[in-house]
Design an enzyme around this catalytic site. Structure first.
Site, mmCIF file in Angstrom:
data_model
loop_
_atom_site.group_PDB
_atom_site.id
_atom_site.type_symbol
_atom_site.label_atom_id
_atom_site.label_comp_id
_atom_site.label_asym_id
_atom_site.label_seq_id
_atom_site.Cartn_x
_atom_site.Cartn_y
_atom_site.Cartn_z
ATOM 1 N N ASP A 1 0.824 -1.193 0.000
ATOM 2 C CA ASP A 1 0.000 0.000 0.000
ATOM 3 C C ASP A 1 0.869 1.258 0.000
ATOM 4 O OD1 ASP A 1 -2.104 -1.752 0.205
ATOM 5 O OD2 ASP A 1 -2.388 -1.439 2.355
ATOM 6 N N LYS A 2 0.242 2.381 -0.328
ATOM 7 C CA LYS A 2 0.971 3.649 -0.396
ATOM 8 C C LYS A 2 1.664 3.973 0.912
ATOM 9 C CE LYS A 2 0.412 8.535 -1.622
ATOM 10 N NZ LYS A 2 -0.531 9.593 -2.068
#
Length: 238
Positions: free
Chosen positions: A102-103
């Site tokens: 994920d970011k």
């Protein structure tokens, strides 16, 4: 000196487009005959030994690149800021990420051009371990540990058994998974009424980050490739 341009040779070997390999050469990562060459137009003598970051190109049929991903980058080519911007100087054209982070997630992210290796590392049938460091909003409990070990139910499906451990502070835990579902770590803890504040992947199968600085990438060492291939049942060098 007679010979074919270095950038043309590297592009033909699959290291990327002419523009990509020119950046690779200028970055000082390419050696011809044992010495660093930074001119993409350098004429390569017939039979000269070519190396990238100390590894012989003649022996590399596939490329495997390890990235220490920082938070704030997206595992995508089309969305940004993209993790691929951290791979400048590497042949990125045919590289695929082994799973996604994920970011806001940090840690180990492997890229490869080897399709079968990618499949075996990501398919749940092969049960490749992924180890994470997790900071939780509330302390983990022994009941959480038991539920994860038994195989948590998520979206009506039972997950593979997972190992949840901690030392003195149960808000800082390690979690070992053997599959990789969408936002799995965060959703597992959410299902237990907790929230992930920080997440970092520490290892993928036998691979670890070692002392690789955050935001930096490197080729796998030959011994790392061999151990990784063997871990998923592939013959070395395939």
């Amino acid at each position: 000196m007679k010979g074919e341009r270095l950038d043309k040779v590297l592009a033909r070997l699959g290291l990327g487009s002419r523009k990509e390999v020119a950046r690779l050469v200028r970055s000082g990562q390419v050696q011809v005959g044992g010495r660093v060459v930074q001119d993409p137009a350098f004429p390569v003598p017939p039979g000269a030994r070519l190396e990238v970051n100390g590894q012989s190109l003649a022996l590399r049929r596939h490329h495997h690149i390890l990235l220490h991903k920082p938070a704030g980058y997206i595992t995508s080519r089309t969305e940004g800021p993209s993790v691929y911007t951290l791979l400048e100087g590497f042949p990125t054209r045919d590289l695929s990420p082994v799973g996604r982070l994920d970011k806001d997630t940090e840690g180990l992210l492997l890229f490869t051009t080897h399709g079968e290796l990618l499949h075996r590392l990501t398919h749940p049938r092969h049960k490749v371990e992924k180890r994470y460091l997790v900071h939780l909003e509330r302390p983990a409990t022994w009941e959480d540990q038991k539920a994860f070990r038994q195989g948590l139910l998520l979206d009506g499906k039972q997950l593979l058994p997972a190992e949840l451990t901690w030392q003195e502070d149960p808000t800082w835990v390690e979690l070992v998974l053997r599959e990789g579902r969408f936002h799995q770590v965060k959703r597992m803890f959410q299902a237990r009424g907790n929230r992930v504040l920080y997440l970092k992947r520490l290892s993928l199968g036998p691979l670890t980050l070692g002392d690789l600085p955050k935001g930096q990438a490197r080729y796998l060492l030959p011994e790392e490739e061999e151990v990784l291939y063997r871990a998923v049942g592939l013959f070395t060098g395939t």
